[in-house]
Motif scaffolding. Structure first.
Motif, PDB file in Angstrom:
ATOM      1  N   TYR A 333      37.318 112.716  42.634  1.00  0.00           N
ATOM      2  CA  TYR A 333      36.061 113.425  42.919  1.00  0.00           C
ATOM      3  C   TYR A 333      34.875 112.489  42.678  1.00  0.00           C
ATOM      4  O   TYR A 333      34.186 112.582  41.658  1.00  0.00           O
ATOM      5  CB  TYR A 333      35.964 114.704  42.057  1.00  0.00           C
ATOM      6  CG  TYR A 333      34.917 115.658  42.571  1.00  0.00           C
ATOM      7  CD1 TYR A 333      35.183 116.503  43.642  1.00  0.00           C
ATOM      8  CD2 TYR A 333      33.646 115.678  42.029  1.00  0.00           C
ATOM      9  CE1 TYR A 333      34.215 117.343  44.143  1.00  0.00           C
ATOM     10  CE2 TYR A 333      32.658 116.514  42.524  1.00  0.00           C
ATOM     11  CZ  TYR A 333      32.954 117.353  43.586  1.00  0.00           C
ATOM     12  OH  TYR A 333      31.984 118.177  44.097  1.00  0.00           O
ATOM     13  N   TYR A 334      34.658 111.593  43.620  1.00  0.00           N
ATOM     14  CA  TYR A 334      33.496 110.693  43.637  1.00  0.00           C
ATOM     15  C   TYR A 334      33.315 109.905  42.333  1.00  0.00           C
ATOM     16  O   TYR A 334      32.199 109.532  41.981  1.00  0.00           O
ATOM     17  CB  TYR A 334      32.199 111.485  43.941  1.00  0.00           C
ATOM     18  CG  TYR A 334      32.324 112.498  45.048  1.00  0.00           C
ATOM     19  CD1 TYR A 334      32.540 112.092  46.369  1.00  0.00           C
ATOM     20  CD2 TYR A 334      32.238 113.853  44.785  1.00  0.00           C
ATOM     21  CE1 TYR A 334      32.655 113.023  47.394  1.00  0.00           C
ATOM     22  CE2 TYR A 334      32.361 114.791  45.806  1.00  0.00           C
ATOM     23  CZ  TYR A 334      32.567 114.375  47.105  1.00  0.00           C
ATOM     24  OH  TYR A 334      32.689 115.302  48.103  1.00  0.00           O
ATOM     25  N   ASP A 335      34.403 109.738  41.581  1.00  0.00           N
ATOM     26  CA  ASP A 335      34.350 108.983  40.317  1.00  0.00           C
ATOM     27  C   ASP A 335      33.375 109.564  39.311  1.00  0.00           C
ATOM     28  O   ASP A 335      32.748 108.831  38.552  1.00  0.00           O
ATOM     29  CB  ASP A 335      34.014 107.504  40.585  1.00  0.00           C
ATOM     30  CG  ASP A 335      35.297 106.696  40.653  1.00  0.00           C
ATOM     31  OD1 ASP A 335      36.213 107.007  39.873  1.00  0.00           O
ATOM     32  OD2 ASP A 335      35.390 105.810  41.507  1.00  0.00           O
ATOM     33  N   GLY A 385      34.992 117.435  47.266  1.00  0.00           N
ATOM     34  CA  GLY A 385      35.666 116.163  46.953  1.00  0.00           C
ATOM     35  C   GLY A 385      35.898 115.297  48.178  1.00  0.00           C
ATOM     36  O   GLY A 385      36.383 114.182  48.053  1.00  0.00           O
ATOM     37  N   TYR A 386      35.549 115.806  49.374  1.00  0.00           N
ATOM     38  CA  TYR A 386      35.832 115.057  50.607  1.00  0.00           C
ATOM     39  C   TYR A 386      34.580 114.790  51.437  1.00  0.00           C
ATOM     40  O   TYR A 386      34.555 113.843  52.210  1.00  0.00           O
ATOM     41  CB  TYR A 386      36.889 115.805  51.440  1.00  0.00           C
ATOM     42  CG  TYR A 386      38.201 115.858  50.694  1.00  0.00           C
ATOM     43  CD1 TYR A 386      39.105 114.805  50.773  1.00  0.00           C
ATOM     44  CD2 TYR A 386      38.503 116.920  49.847  1.00  0.00           C
ATOM     45  CE1 TYR A 386      40.290 114.821  50.049  1.00  0.00           C
ATOM     46  CE2 TYR A 386      39.684 116.945  49.107  1.00  0.00           C
ATOM     47  CZ  TYR A 386      40.570 115.893  49.226  1.00  0.00           C
ATOM     48  OH  TYR A 386      41.724 115.890  48.486  1.00  0.00           O
ATOM     49  N   LEU A 390      28.405 115.344  49.326  1.00  0.00           N
ATOM     50  CA  LEU A 390      28.498 115.965  47.990  1.00  0.00           C
ATOM     51  C   LEU A 390      28.621 114.930  46.876  1.00  0.00           C
ATOM     52  O   LEU A 390      28.372 115.236  45.714  1.00  0.00           O
ATOM     53  CB  LEU A 390      29.691 116.933  47.934  1.00  0.00           C
ATOM     54  CG  LEU A 390      29.530 118.196  48.763  1.00  0.00           C
ATOM     55  CD1 LEU A 390      30.845 118.963  48.827  1.00  0.00           C
ATOM     56  CD2 LEU A 390      28.437 119.085  48.190  1.00  0.00           C
ATOM     57  N   GLY A 391      29.002 113.705  47.235  1.00  0.00           N
ATOM     58  CA  GLY A 391      29.108 112.647  46.219  1.00  0.00           C
ATOM     59  C   GLY A 391      27.829 111.837  46.083  1.00  0.00           C
ATOM     60  O   GLY A 391      27.739 110.963  45.216  1.00  0.00           O
ATOM     61  N   GLN A 392      26.848 112.120  46.933  1.00  0.00           N
ATOM     62  CA  GLN A 392      25.612 111.331  46.880  1.00  0.00           C
ATOM     63  C   GLN A 392      24.731 111.744  45.695  1.00  0.00           C
ATOM     64  O   GLN A 392      24.846 112.855  45.185  1.00  0.00           O
ATOM     65  CB  GLN A 392      24.838 111.486  48.188  1.00  0.00           C
ATOM     66  CG  GLN A 392      25.468 110.642  49.287  1.00  0.00           C
ATOM     67  CD  GLN A 392      24.834 110.859  50.635  1.00  0.00           C
ATOM     68  OE1 GLN A 392      23.880 111.625  50.769  1.00  0.00           O
ATOM     69  NE2 GLN A 392      25.377 110.206  51.636  1.00  0.00           N
ATOM     70  N   ALA A 393      23.832 110.802  45.320  1.00  0.00           N
ATOM     71  CA  ALA A 393      23.022 111.004  44.116  1.00  0.00           C
ATOM     72  C   ALA A 393      22.250 112.328  44.170  1.00  0.00           C
ATOM     73  O   ALA A 393      22.160 113.045  43.162  1.00  0.00           O
ATOM     74  CB  ALA A 393      22.062 109.831  43.953  1.00  0.00           C
ATOM     75  N   ALA A 394      21.710 112.696  45.354  1.00  0.00           N
ATOM     76  CA  ALA A 394      20.874 113.902  45.438  1.00  0.00           C
ATOM     77  C   ALA A 394      21.707 115.155  45.126  1.00  0.00           C
ATOM     78  O   ALA A 394      21.278 116.014  44.336  1.00  0.00           O
ATOM     79  CB  ALA A 394      20.267 114.011  46.830  1.00  0.00           C
ATOM     80  N   ALA A 395      22.903 115.249  45.713  1.00  0.00           N
ATOM     81  CA  ALA A 395      23.737 116.436  45.485  1.00  0.00           C
ATOM     82  C   ALA A 395      24.195 116.472  44.031  1.00  0.00           C
ATOM     83  O   ALA A 395      24.194 117.535  43.386  1.00  0.00           O
ATOM     84  CB  ALA A 395      24.940 116.418  46.427  1.00  0.00           C
ATOM     85  N   ARG A 396      24.559 115.317  43.473  1.00  0.00           N
ATOM     86  CA  ARG A 396      25.007 115.277  42.071  1.00  0.00           C
ATOM     87  C   ARG A 396      23.868 115.676  41.135  1.00  0.00           C
ATOM     88  O   ARG A 396      24.088 116.375  40.152  1.00  0.00           O
ATOM     89  CB  ARG A 396      25.521 113.877  41.736  1.00  0.00           C
ATOM     90  CG  ARG A 396      26.875 113.590  42.368  1.00  0.00           C
ATOM     91  CD  ARG A 396      27.409 112.255  41.911  1.00  0.00           C
ATOM     92  NE  ARG A 396      27.464 112.170  40.452  1.00  0.00           N
ATOM     93  CZ  ARG A 396      27.797 111.069  39.798  1.00  0.00           C
ATOM     94  NH1 ARG A 396      28.112 109.975  40.459  1.00  0.00           N
ATOM     95  NH2 ARG A 396      27.827 111.065  38.478  1.00  0.00           N
ATOM     96  N   SER A 397      22.668 115.214  41.456  1.00  0.00           N
ATOM     97  CA  SER A 397      21.558 115.541  40.566  1.00  0.00           C
ATOM     98  C   SER A 397      21.249 117.048  40.628  1.00  0.00           C
ATOM     99  O   SER A 397      20.886 117.660  39.618  1.00  0.00           O
ATOM    100  CB  SER A 397      20.376 114.647  40.942  1.00  0.00           C
ATOM    101  OG  SER A 397      19.223 115.340  41.043  1.00  0.00           O
ATOM    102  N   ARG A 398      21.440 117.670  41.801  1.00  0.00           N
ATOM    103  CA  ARG A 398      21.233 119.132  41.890  1.00  0.00           C
ATOM    104  C   ARG A 398      22.239 119.872  41.003  1.00  0.00           C
ATOM    105  O   ARG A 398      21.890 120.831  40.317  1.00  0.00           O
ATOM    106  CB  ARG A 398      21.406 119.604  43.336  1.00  0.00           C
ATOM    107  CG  ARG A 398      20.193 119.323  44.181  1.00  0.00           C
ATOM    108  CD  ARG A 398      20.389 119.824  45.606  1.00  0.00           C
ATOM    109  NE  ARG A 398      19.637 118.986  46.495  1.00  0.00           N
ATOM    110  CZ  ARG A 398      20.115 118.367  47.567  1.00  0.00           C
ATOM    111  NH1 ARG A 398      21.374 118.529  47.927  1.00  0.00           N
ATOM    112  NH2 ARG A 398      19.349 117.603  48.300  1.00  0.00           N
ATOM    113  N   VAL A 399      23.497 119.415  41.032  1.00  0.00           N
ATOM    114  CA  VAL A 399      24.521 120.089  40.216  1.00  0.00           C
ATOM    115  C   VAL A 399      24.176 119.926  38.735  1.00  0.00           C
ATOM    116  O   VAL A 399      24.245 120.895  37.955  1.00  0.00           O
ATOM    117  CB  VAL A 399      25.927 119.506  40.511  1.00  0.00           C
ATOM    118  CG1 VAL A 399      26.961 120.050  39.534  1.00  0.00           C
ATOM    119  CG2 VAL A 399      26.342 119.813  41.946  1.00  0.00           C
TER     120      VAL A 399
END
Ligand code: SF4
Length: 417
Positions: A333-335, A385-386, A390-399
């Motif tokens: 999952y995107y490390d 995970g695919y 969803l693995g990009q910085a913007a999506a991760r920062s939202r989570v």
């Protein structure tokens, strides 16, 4: 590959030839697979136009082509694979042979997980995986790289790494939190959110082995009361939280094989317009797939019914398969670290229930059914995970923002009961 395989304990599966995977996925192929398909000499008489069979994605990257309706070029009118019919299982690209399995390094073993984008996985339809070990091992031998046992355990959070033995202690604690029959899935997730959030702030320093186990026991104990407080909290999801949530839903609801939403300036314009509408959250929800029709955003804010025992079982199985299969963090999952990965995984439930409301409202119903929930979960897990987005910085920062602001448990309580 001589590593031991660990299988999810709850799951059954067999392929029921629905052809769904051949309609939903883009299949990237290796150079060797590209050459093999060229050597198979497909012609229009076979139902495959040779110049549309393979699409160049970029320098040295290729994928199987799609028919105008989004289906793989090799899917025939009976919903079966033409390569399989003419050349057998081994003639197909490896990605098609592996699906819906996923294999993840777990130290001295390999954790097996499944993709819930396959409707048979969602429905738990087929034989128990424990009875299919020989077939699963054959697939694992083809995909698990040599040296998989040298891959380090994922981080617990951005500053803490433990070895595989201790990492498995964290995973077992998470799985045990989800394995509390009789307690609704929402309560179990709230407990898991509470203790993983605390673990995300902890410094383990020299704690290892049994001391880690004791710490996890303490965190889990504290989480029981914490979950009750979260459940009793009547605070609404913040406006920023709602915005981030809708943007996440838009990413999960996209159909990436739909050329109308993907290609050319018109496709990009449609996508941009859809993102703009999701960011506003007023008026009608743009239809991102055929099955997701245009309905008012406001309609989806109303209750569509309680979670039924069947739906509780689907989510329990989903979370436990993903946790046992290490399908939520690290290389799968995107490390990303364990804590952040679990928070992303937990978001799957409110996103799925929102999309289940959308499916029901699009069909003119005010209650969602188990079919809606199953279909929504298949749509969501297709991306989880695919999807590179969803693995990009913007999506991760939202989570991360949804987790730290406590909007994550509020979203769960708002859309899942
Ligand atoms: S989606 Fe699942 S059941 Fe349907 S063809 Fe693909 S693997 Fe088989």
């Amino acid at each position: 590959m001589s590593l031991r395989l660990t299988l999810p304990v709850l799951q059954n599966w067999n392929c029921h030839n629905c052809g769904g995977c051949c309609r939903q996925h883009q299949i990237e192929i290796t150079e060797a697979e590209r050459q093999r398909i060229i050597d198979q000499k497909w012609t229009t008489a076979d139902g495959v136009s040779p110049d549309q069979a393979i699409v160049r994605m970029g320098a040295g990257r290729y994928r199987l082509g799609h028919q105008p309706d989004g289906a793989c070029v090799f899917l025939n009118e009976k919903g079966l694979c033409r390569i399989h019919a003419k050349f057998g299982e081994m003639g197909k690209p490896l990605a098609c042979r592996v699906y819906p399995y996923a294999f993840h390094p777990a130290g001295k073993s390999v954790a097996v997980s499944l993709r819930f984008s396959c409707p048979s996985v969602v429905k738990n339809a087929g034989r128990p995986l424990s009875q299919q070990l020989a077939e699963i091992r054959q697939i694992a031998d083809a995909v698990v790289p040599a040296g998989a046992s040298n891959i380090p355990a994922p981080l617990i959070h951005s500053r803490e790494r433990v070895d595989w033995a201790d990492f498995h202690r964290f995973v077992q604690a998470l799985d045990a939190t989800l394995d509390q029959p009789g307690l609704p899935i929402i309560d179990r997730l709230l407990q898991a959110y509470a203790w993983t959030t605390l673990a995300g702030q902890a410094a383990f320093e020299k704690l290892r082995g049994d001391r880690i186990r004791e710490l996890l026991d303490l965190l889990r104990e504290a989480a029981v009361g914490e979950a009750q407080l979260l459940k009793a909290d009547a605070t609404e999801v913040t406006s920023v939280g709602r915005l981030y949530f809708r943007l996440l839903v838009a990413q999960y609801a996209r159909k990436d094989t739909d050329a109308n939403l993907r290609e050319g300036w018109l496709g990009r314009w449609r996508l941009l317009r859809a993102v703009w509408k999701f960011s506003r959250g007023t008026g009608n929800v743009p239809p991102l797939q055929d099955v997701l029709r245009e309905v008012p955003f406001a309609t989806l804010e109303q209750s569509f019914g309680e979670l039924t025992p069947d739906q509780d079982e689907i989510f329990t199985r989903y979370f436990r398969v993903k946790i046992q299969g290490l399908h939520f963090c690290g290389p799968a999952y995107y490390d990303i670290p364990f804590v952040e990965g679990f928070h992303s995984l937990m978001l799957v439930m409110p996103v799925t229930m929102w999309i289940a409301r959308w499916l029901a409202a699009g069909a003119g119903r005010s209650q969602h059914s188990t079919d809606d929930v199953e279909q929504a979960l298949a749509i969501v897990d297709h991306h989880h995970g695919y999807s590179p987005a969803l693995g990009q910085a913007a999506a991760r920062s939202r989570v991360r923002s949804l987790a730290t602001s406590q909007d994550l448990p509020r979203l769960l309580l708002r859309y899942c009961r």
